[in-house]
Every structure is written in C-alpha cells, then in structure tokens.
Design a protein around this motif. Structure first.
Motif, PDB file in Angstrom:
ATOM      1  N   SER A  77      -1.305  -0.082  -7.110  1.00 14.04           N
ATOM      2  CA  SER A  77      -2.360  -1.008  -7.563  1.00 14.04           C
ATOM      3  C   SER A  77      -2.378  -2.079  -6.829  1.00 14.04           C
ATOM      4  O   SER A  77      -3.337  -2.554  -6.433  1.00 14.04           O
ATOM      5  CB  SER A  77      -1.509  -1.312  -8.911  1.00 14.04           C
ATOM      6  N   ALA A  78      -0.923  -2.607  -6.202  1.00 16.76           N
ATOM      7  CA  ALA A  78      -0.962  -3.662  -4.926  1.00 16.76           C
ATOM      8  C   ALA A  78      -1.933  -3.193  -3.844  1.00 16.76           C
ATOM      9  O   ALA A  78      -2.579  -4.171  -3.450  1.00 16.76           O
ATOM     10  CB  ALA A  78       0.389  -3.964  -4.960  1.00 16.76           C
ATOM     11  N   VAL A  79      -1.715  -2.193  -3.428  1.00 16.19           N
ATOM     12  CA  VAL A  79      -2.455  -1.743  -2.343  1.00 16.19           C
ATOM     13  C   VAL A  79      -4.168  -1.569  -2.372  1.00 16.19           C
ATOM     14  O   VAL A  79      -4.840  -2.214  -1.648  1.00 16.19           O
ATOM     15  CB  VAL A  79      -1.907  -0.527  -1.480  1.00 16.19           C
ATOM     16  N   ARG A  80      -4.396  -0.973  -3.529  1.00 19.54           N
ATOM     17  CA  ARG A  80      -5.829  -1.026  -3.886  1.00 19.54           C
ATOM     18  C   ARG A  80      -6.256  -2.415  -3.934  1.00 19.54           C
ATOM     19  O   ARG A  80      -7.298  -2.908  -3.369  1.00 19.54           O
ATOM     20  CB  ARG A  80      -5.863  -0.392  -5.076  1.00 19.54           C
ATOM     21  N   GLU A  81      -5.592  -3.261  -4.483  1.00 19.30           N
ATOM     22  CA  GLU A  81      -5.977  -4.885  -4.540  1.00 19.30           C
ATOM     23  C   GLU A  81      -5.905  -5.321  -3.258  1.00 19.30           C
ATOM     24  O   GLU A  81      -7.067  -6.037  -3.090  1.00 19.30           O
ATOM     25  CB  GLU A  81      -4.987  -5.678  -5.509  1.00 19.30           C
ATOM     26  N   LEU A  82      -5.219  -4.990  -2.413  1.00 21.85           N
ATOM     27  CA  LEU A  82      -5.180  -5.775  -1.165  1.00 21.85           C
ATOM     28  C   LEU A  82      -6.431  -5.192  -0.466  1.00 21.85           C
ATOM     29  O   LEU A  82      -7.262  -5.945   0.515  1.00 21.85           O
ATOM     30  CB  LEU A  82      -4.169  -5.473  -0.080  1.00 21.85           C
ATOM     31  N   LEU A  83      -6.882  -4.038  -0.453  1.00 24.43           N
ATOM     32  CA  LEU A  83      -7.984  -3.162   0.276  1.00 24.43           C
ATOM     33  C   LEU A  83      -9.128  -3.989  -0.372  1.00 24.43           C
ATOM     34  O   LEU A  83     -10.204  -4.187   0.534  1.00 24.43           O
ATOM     35  CB  LEU A  83      -7.999  -1.955  -0.079  1.00 24.43           C
ATOM     36  N   GLN A  84      -9.455  -4.081  -1.535  1.00 22.48           N
ATOM     37  CA  GLN A  84     -10.724  -4.845  -1.989  1.00 22.48           C
ATOM     38  C   GLN A  84     -10.796  -6.317  -1.920  1.00 22.48           C
ATOM     39  O   GLN A  84     -11.840  -6.720  -1.571  1.00 22.48           O
ATOM     40  CB  GLN A  84     -10.559  -4.496  -3.743  1.00 22.48           C
ATOM     41  N   GLN A  85      -9.770  -7.287  -1.593  1.00 23.80           N
ATOM     42  CA  GLN A  85      -9.632  -8.252  -1.341  1.00 23.80           C
ATOM     43  C   GLN A  85     -10.150  -8.558   0.214  1.00 23.80           C
ATOM     44  O   GLN A  85     -10.617  -9.555   0.594  1.00 23.80           O
ATOM     45  CB  GLN A  85      -8.388  -8.768  -1.479  1.00 23.80           C
ATOM     46  N   ALA A  86      -9.999  -7.378   0.935  1.00 23.84           N
ATOM     47  CA  ALA A  86     -10.405  -7.240   2.484  1.00 23.84           C
ATOM     48  C   ALA A  86     -11.674  -6.975   2.479  1.00 23.84           C
ATOM     49  O   ALA A  86     -12.110  -6.768   3.655  1.00 23.84           O
ATOM     50  CB  ALA A  86      -9.420  -6.598   3.318  1.00 23.84           C
TER      51      ALA A  86
END
Length: 279
Positions: free
Chosen positions: A244-253
């Motif tokens: 979940s945290a990694v998906r959020e980082l990808l979307q923020q980027a």
C-alpha cells in the motif's frame, strides 16, 4: 568405512527446517556428484577426507550459515548462479519480478532494461536469457558484486546484458530505459527478522533501508522518471506489508496503472507503475 546412506541418515537430524535437502546438497557437493547419485548408490563408501569435508560443512549449516554460501551456487529462474557473501542470495519470490516484466512485452520487442542493485545479476540475467532482443543493464554500488555478476554472465554466455558500477542511477546520466526493475533493500533497520535464519549471514547493505525499510524505494521512485521513456515501467520488490505504501509513493510520483502482485505465499510482493507519455 562410512556409506552414503549412513551419512545422510546422520545429517538429516541437524536443526534445520530443510535438514534432508541440506544434507543431500552438501554431500553431493563434496562427492562432486548429482543428488540422484546418492540414492542410486546408497551403499557406496566415502573416503575419510570426504567425510571430514562433509562434516565441516554440516557444522557450518548447523550454525545457520546458508547452504547457498556453503556451495557458492544458487538456482534462480532457469539459471545456476555463483553467489558470495557480499551479495543477497536470490530467492524464488523474486522470480515474480521476472514473470511480471516478461508479461509487459513479447519476445519480438527491443527494450532497454535496467536492473538496479543487481547483486549476483539474477534479475538481469534471467531477463536477458528470456528476451535475446532486449538490451539489459545491471548496476550495483558494490564493486565485488559487479564482478560476480560479470562472472555469471560469462558462464551463461549472454551477450545482451552488461554490468556497471553505479549507486542506483548515479552513473547513468542522460540514459533512458523502457523498463526498470529492482529488488532493493526494504527491511526496517530494527526488524527482529534480521536476527533470524539465513539473513543473519547476508550483507545488511542489501537488506536494510531506514526506519520503515522504504528509504531506497523512495529514492528509486523519485528518480526513476528521469531515466524512463514515455510509457516506461518501474517494477519493485518490497516487503509483504509495504504494498500500500509503495503504491502510494508511485502514484505521488506521477505513475499510472499502479498495481501490486502476489508471491507464492499470497503476499503482495511487488508493485509496478507506468510513466505516462507527455501527451
């Protein structure tokens, strides 16, 4: 004189969840024979020197040293790779990265691919072996890891892959890739699992990445857009509870088509995203 079956029966009692397999691999290594030989010729006698060598390896395994380090070899994908104590041992779960990358483009494609933190070269070599038309680059900041990966490349005779010294993207100025894959460090620096099992013997630099284990993943996601082509993909392995945290980082980027995929144990083990085109 000591027979093969006697040695195996003794060795299978060691404190290891894979005691029988460990014993077979170590004895076959000492005898320089395939594992099938042990059961084809169980009554064959073993020399005193071979018994001594086997018992030494068995004692090291009893203390927890990984079998891969004892043998200096580890299977990954369809490949047999040389390993060393300065690199992470390739694991079956990481093959999910290979499978996922291969699904993104067929064998007729001509992609430029980057493997960040290549270690033994496992990911880069597996992709290069499956896609002869892909130009694959593997990088690692540890010089001895680069040398090891290059040695694996020579043994496998793969011409479409190269290995370079680079701390993540540091040596890759002005280069763009259609696909970036990485199995970076993702364990929190206070994780109790670091004191358990095989990881006790593996290099911390390949395992630990800050208080929450995401320091290197954050850096890779932040910098990857500068090294990806339009519509290029970034695929990352991470911890079982970090998807979940990694998906959020990808979307923020700014990545799109973000998703996670499950490993052999049913955990969300890798996450991926696509860099959108400028249009």
């Amino acid at each position: 004189m000591t027979r093969i079956d006697q040695l195996l029966a003794h060795a299978a009692q060691i404190d290891s969840p894979t005691a029988q397999l460990d014993a077979e691999l170590l004895l076959a290594f000492v005898l320089e024979k395939p594992r099938s030989y042990l059961y084809t010729w169980p009554d064959k006698t073993v020399t005193e020197a071979q018994v001594a060598a086997f018992m030494t390896l068995l004692e090291r395994r009893q203390r927890g040293e990984p079998v891969a380090y004892l043998l200096g070899r580890q299977g990954f994908w369809t490949l047999d790779l040389q390993v060393a104590k300065h690199t992470l041992i390739p694991r079956a779960d990481t093959e999910l990265l290979v499978e996922s990358a291969l699904q993104l483009a067929d064998a007729s494609s001509t992609l430029k691919v980057l493997d960040l933190g290549t270690g033994t070269g496992a990911l880069a070599l597996a992709l290069a072996s499956e896609r002869p038309l892909w130009a694959v680059t593997g990088v690692d900041r540890i010089e001895s890891a680069v040398a090891l990966a290059q040695n694996n490349q020579r043994q496998l005779q793969l011409a479409n892959v190269e290995f370079l010294s680079s701390h993540w993207f540091s040596a890759l100025t002005a280069q763009r890739y259609d696909l970036i894959v990485s199995n970076p460090p993702y364990i929190a620096d206070n994780d109790p699992h670091l004191q358990q099992g095989d990881v006790r013997f593996e290099p911390l630099s390949a395992l630990v990445s800050g208080p929450d284990g995401l320091d290197d993943i954050r850096l890779i996601i932040a910098q990857a857009p500068s090294y990806l082509t339009a519509n290029g993909w970034l695929l990352l392995e991470h911890g079982f509870d970090q998807a979940s945290a990694v998906r959020e980082l990808l979307q923020q980027a700014g990545f799109i088509d973000v998703s996670s995929q499950r490993d052999l144990s049913g955990h969300q083990r890798i996450s991926l995203g696509r860099l959108p085109s400028l249009s």
